[in-house]
Design a protein around this motif. Structure first.
Motif, mmCIF file in Angstrom:
data_model
loop_
_atom_site.group_PDB
_atom_site.id
_atom_site.type_symbol
_atom_site.label_atom_id
_atom_site.label_comp_id
_atom_site.label_asym_id
_atom_site.label_seq_id
_atom_site.Cartn_x
_atom_site.Cartn_y
_atom_site.Cartn_z
ATOM 1 N N SER A 1 0.844 -1.194 0.000
ATOM 2 C CA SER A 1 0.000 0.000 0.000
ATOM 3 C C SER A 1 0.877 1.239 0.000
ATOM 4 C CB SER A 1 -0.926 -0.003 1.221
ATOM 5 O OG SER A 1 -1.737 1.156 1.224
ATOM 6 N N PRO A 2 1.105 1.857 -1.163
ATOM 7 C CA PRO A 2 2.020 3.003 -1.239
ATOM 8 C C PRO A 2 1.393 4.335 -0.868
ATOM 9 C CG PRO A 2 1.199 2.497 -3.413
ATOM 10 C CD PRO A 2 0.585 1.487 -2.489
ATOM 11 N N TRP A 3 0.152 4.319 -0.374
ATOM 12 C CA TRP A 3 -0.558 5.571 -0.114
ATOM 13 C C TRP A 3 -0.604 5.877 1.377
ATOM 14 C CZ3 TRP A 3 -0.696 7.043 -4.865
ATOM 15 C CH2 TRP A 3 -0.932 6.124 -5.876
ATOM 16 N N PRO A 4 -0.511 7.164 1.733
ATOM 17 C CA PRO A 4 -0.328 8.319 0.850
ATOM 18 C C PRO A 4 1.099 8.402 0.315
ATOM 19 C CG PRO A 4 -0.316 9.028 3.134
ATOM 20 C CD PRO A 4 -0.648 7.576 3.139
ATOM 21 N N ALA A 5 1.230 9.006 -0.863
ATOM 22 C CA ALA A 5 2.525 9.157 -1.508
ATOM 23 C C ALA A 5 2.933 10.626 -1.470
ATOM 24 C CB ALA A 5 2.455 8.673 -2.953
ATOM 25 N N LEU A 6 4.148 10.869 -1.019
ATOM 26 C CA LEU A 6 4.702 12.218 -1.024
ATOM 27 C C LEU A 6 5.386 12.461 -2.359
ATOM 28 C CD1 LEU A 6 5.700 14.869 0.359
ATOM 29 C CD2 LEU A 6 7.682 13.538 1.156
ATOM 30 N N VAL A 7 5.058 13.570 -2.994
ATOM 31 C CA VAL A 7 5.693 13.977 -4.249
ATOM 32 C C VAL A 7 6.467 15.258 -3.956
ATOM 33 C CG1 VAL A 7 5.331 14.559 -6.662
ATOM 34 C CG2 VAL A 7 3.756 13.000 -5.516
ATOM 35 N N LEU A 8 7.765 15.217 -4.212
ATOM 36 C CA LEU A 8 8.641 16.314 -3.830
ATOM 37 C C LEU A 8 9.613 16.587 -4.962
ATOM 38 C CD1 LEU A 8 9.825 18.164 -1.503
ATOM 39 C CD2 LEU A 8 11.293 16.218 -0.933
ATOM 40 N N GLY A 9 9.912 17.870 -5.210
ATOM 41 C CA GLY A 9 10.865 18.103 -6.277
ATOM 42 C C GLY A 9 11.411 19.500 -6.362
ATOM 43 N N PRO A 10 12.731 19.617 -6.474
ATOM 44 C CA PRO A 10 13.352 20.908 -6.746
ATOM 45 C C PRO A 10 13.486 21.159 -8.242
ATOM 46 C CG PRO A 10 15.049 19.297 -6.184
ATOM 47 C CD PRO A 10 13.724 18.579 -6.152
ATOM 48 N N GLY A 11 13.038 22.332 -8.657
ATOM 49 C CA GLY A 11 13.268 22.811 -10.016
ATOM 50 C C GLY A 11 13.739 24.244 -9.897
ATOM 51 N N THR A 12 13.093 25.167 -10.608
ATOM 52 C CA THR A 12 13.386 26.570 -10.365
ATOM 53 C C THR A 12 13.051 26.929 -8.922
ATOM 54 O OG1 THR A 12 12.904 27.077 -12.671
ATOM 55 C CG2 THR A 12 12.920 28.926 -11.134
ATOM 56 N N GLY A 13 11.939 26.375 -8.411
ATOM 57 C CA GLY A 13 11.568 26.472 -7.008
ATOM 58 C C GLY A 13 11.554 25.083 -6.389
ATOM 59 N N LEU A 14 10.751 24.899 -5.333
ATOM 60 C CA LEU A 14 10.636 23.593 -4.677
ATOM 61 C C LEU A 14 9.165 23.287 -4.479
ATOM 62 C CD1 LEU A 14 12.015 21.182 -3.162
ATOM 63 C CD2 LEU A 14 11.759 22.538 -1.080
ATOM 64 N N GLY A 15 8.701 22.175 -5.045
ATOM 65 C CA GLY A 15 7.297 21.801 -4.947
ATOM 66 C C GLY A 15 7.093 20.557 -4.116
ATOM 67 N N ALA A 16 5.899 20.439 -3.546
ATOM 68 C CA ALA A 16 5.556 19.250 -2.762
ATOM 69 C C ALA A 16 4.045 19.080 -2.739
ATOM 70 C CB ALA A 16 6.094 19.358 -1.336
ATOM 71 N N ALA A 17 3.592 17.823 -2.761
ATOM 72 C CA ALA A 17 2.171 17.513 -2.665
ATOM 73 C C ALA A 17 2.028 16.091 -2.124
ATOM 74 C CB ALA A 17 1.485 17.635 -4.024
ATOM 75 N N LEU A 18 0.823 15.774 -1.682
ATOM 76 C CA LEU A 18 0.536 14.444 -1.150
ATOM 77 C C LEU A 18 -0.560 13.806 -1.990
ATOM 78 C CD1 LEU A 18 1.693 12.919 1.343
ATOM 79 C CD2 LEU A 18 -0.408 13.532 2.549
ATOM 80 N N ARG A 19 -0.333 12.545 -2.385
ATOM 81 C CA ARG A 19 -1.301 11.817 -3.220
ATOM 82 C C ARG A 19 -1.911 10.687 -2.404
ATOM 83 N NH1 ARG A 19 -4.900 9.713 -6.324
ATOM 84 N NH2 ARG A 19 -4.696 9.825 -8.587
ATOM 85 N N PHE A 20 -3.255 10.669 -2.315
ATOM 86 C CA PHE A 20 -3.970 9.600 -1.646
ATOM 87 C C PHE A 20 -4.453 8.588 -2.680
ATOM 88 C CE2 PHE A 20 -4.389 13.464 0.866
ATOM 89 C CZ PHE A 20 -3.924 13.033 2.113
ATOM 90 N N GLN A 21 -4.978 7.477 -2.212
ATOM 91 C CA GLN A 21 -5.360 6.419 -3.141
ATOM 92 C C GLN A 21 -6.525 6.822 -4.026
ATOM 93 O OE1 GLN A 21 -6.163 2.654 -1.275
ATOM 94 N NE2 GLN A 21 -6.111 1.533 -3.203
ATOM 95 N N GLY A 22 -7.476 7.563 -3.484
ATOM 96 C CA GLY A 22 -8.646 7.941 -4.277
ATOM 97 C C GLY A 22 -9.491 8.944 -3.517
ATOM 98 N N GLY A 23 -10.784 8.978 -3.848
ATOM 99 C CA GLY A 23 -11.697 9.922 -3.217
ATOM 100 C C GLY A 23 -11.899 11.159 -4.068
ATOM 101 N N ASP A 24 -12.787 12.029 -3.604
ATOM 102 C CA ASP A 24 -13.095 13.243 -4.358
ATOM 103 C C ASP A 24 -11.930 14.223 -4.364
ATOM 104 O OD1 ASP A 24 -15.595 12.336 -4.998
ATOM 105 O OD2 ASP A 24 -16.620 13.402 -3.369
ATOM 106 N N GLN A 25 -11.097 14.185 -3.338
ATOM 107 C CA GLN A 25 -9.930 15.067 -3.260
ATOM 108 C C GLN A 25 -8.685 14.204 -3.054
ATOM 109 O OE1 GLN A 25 -9.861 18.326 -3.757
ATOM 110 N NE2 GLN A 25 -12.063 18.503 -4.050
ATOM 111 N N PRO A 26 -8.178 13.558 -4.114
ATOM 112 C CA PRO A 26 -7.068 12.619 -3.957
ATOM 113 C C PRO A 26 -5.704 13.278 -3.764
ATOM 114 C CG PRO A 26 -7.675 12.777 -6.255
ATOM 115 C CD PRO A 26 -8.674 13.587 -5.498
#
Length: 325
Positions: free
Chosen positions: A131-156
């Protein structure tokens, strides 16, 4: 059912990548007609969208733009773009019927379930998890972004502005770097160091600490020198950067209870050798009693250049599906 194509875009501080996306039920979005624009060469986001629309082989009047920043009403809050962005003005100037702006890492998080295994390179943990959820998505580019991904639902997806949270230090060298940064800025956030532009804050700071005159003036030249291995300070800069990024990834994984971590953005692929050298993983795991827990959390570097556009298409299709329902 196959829907009419839409324009999808992934807009960062340096480049904008655009394409057409077609979605068919049960299949990942199909991207075509990909083009890349240098943001500084255009007067506005609308100018880029209008240029892409003119070049398209078919009429398209709907666009979803994954863009760095936070949307406050009609206005995008962002410090790394070449121009201000208004949703209404951009839609009108680009000649579009419909335009949506979403956070770039929110889009990347929407794309995660569609990432193919051959684009994933392991940095930590087991390659397969139940079960890989929730999954953290992180990344440096010009700035630094981050978000969390859940398995499903109306607001995944839970979007965030973690890049603007306060930078923290984990050892004496980082404390000294942070002290110097605090002399320049009242608020030193994560992306002051952990981003492409942040590398050019970190490098001269390290040069000053080591008593060496800086040689490199751009992120590209700095990374190239580090990869060549002929400049000790360039190498140390990427080593410190990788370790610091690993520490942040571990902190966020603990904070959100993430069961997997995906490292995306423009910088990781360019510094892959340093990320895989071990400092990233060591600092990811260096979390006291939580080290054993994090050892089981898989961390992948994602080698996929169209995640933002793919995620924008997934986001649009999910909302279209709910509207129909």
């Amino acid at each position: 059912m196959r829907h009419d194509p839409i324009i999808v875009a992934d807009v960062g501080g340096t480049f904008a990548r655009l394409g057409l996306a077609e979605v068919q039920a049960g299949l990942p979005p199909r991207l075509s007609g990909l083009r890349q624009y240098r943001c500084a060469d255009y007067a506005s986001l609308a100018a880029i969208l209008a240029d892409f629309t003119r070049a398209a082989l078919r009429p398209v009047d709907t666009a979803v733009v994954a863009i760095a920043g936070l949307l406050e009403g009609d206005h995008l809050v962002n410090t790394n773009l070449a121009w201000p962005v208004s949703v209404a003005a951009t839609r009108a100037e680009a000649g579009l019927r419909s335009l949506a702006l979403i956070n770039d890492f929110e889009a990347v998080a929407y794309a995660i379930p569609h990432v193919q295994p051959d684009t994933l390179v392991a940095l930590n943990g087991e390659p397969v998890v139940a079960s890989p959820w929730p999954a953290l998505v992180l990344g440096p580019g010009t700035g630094l972004g981050a978000a969390l991904r859940f398995q499903g639902g109306d607001q995944p997806v839970l979007a965030s502005e973690a890049g603007h949270a306060a930078l923290t230090a984990g050892n004496a060298l980082e404390l000294e770097i942070l002290r110097q940064m605090q002399q320049r800025w009242a608020h030193v956030d994560q992306e002051r160091i952990l981003s492409g532009s942040g590398l050019m804050n970190l490098y001269p700071c390290l040069c000053g600490i080591r008593g060496v005159t800086p040689r490199w003036q751009t992120t590209e030249d700095l990374i190239a020198a580090a990869q060549a291995g002929d400049d000790a300070l360039a190498v140390e800069t990427l080593q410190v950067f990788s370790a610091w990024l690993g520490s942040l990834a571990g902190d966020l994984a603990i904070t959100f209870g993430a069961r997997s971590v995906y490292l995306a953005g423009g910088i990781p692929t360019r510094i892959a050798t340093f990320l895989h050298a071990g400092d990233f993983r060591a600092r990811f795991l260096s979390k006291g009693v939580m080290s054993g827990v994090l050892a089981q959390v898989p961390v992948w570097r994602v080698d996929h250049g169209e995640l933002g556009m793919l995620g924008a298409a997934v986001w649009h299709d999910a909302r279209r599906g709910r509207a129909v329902a």
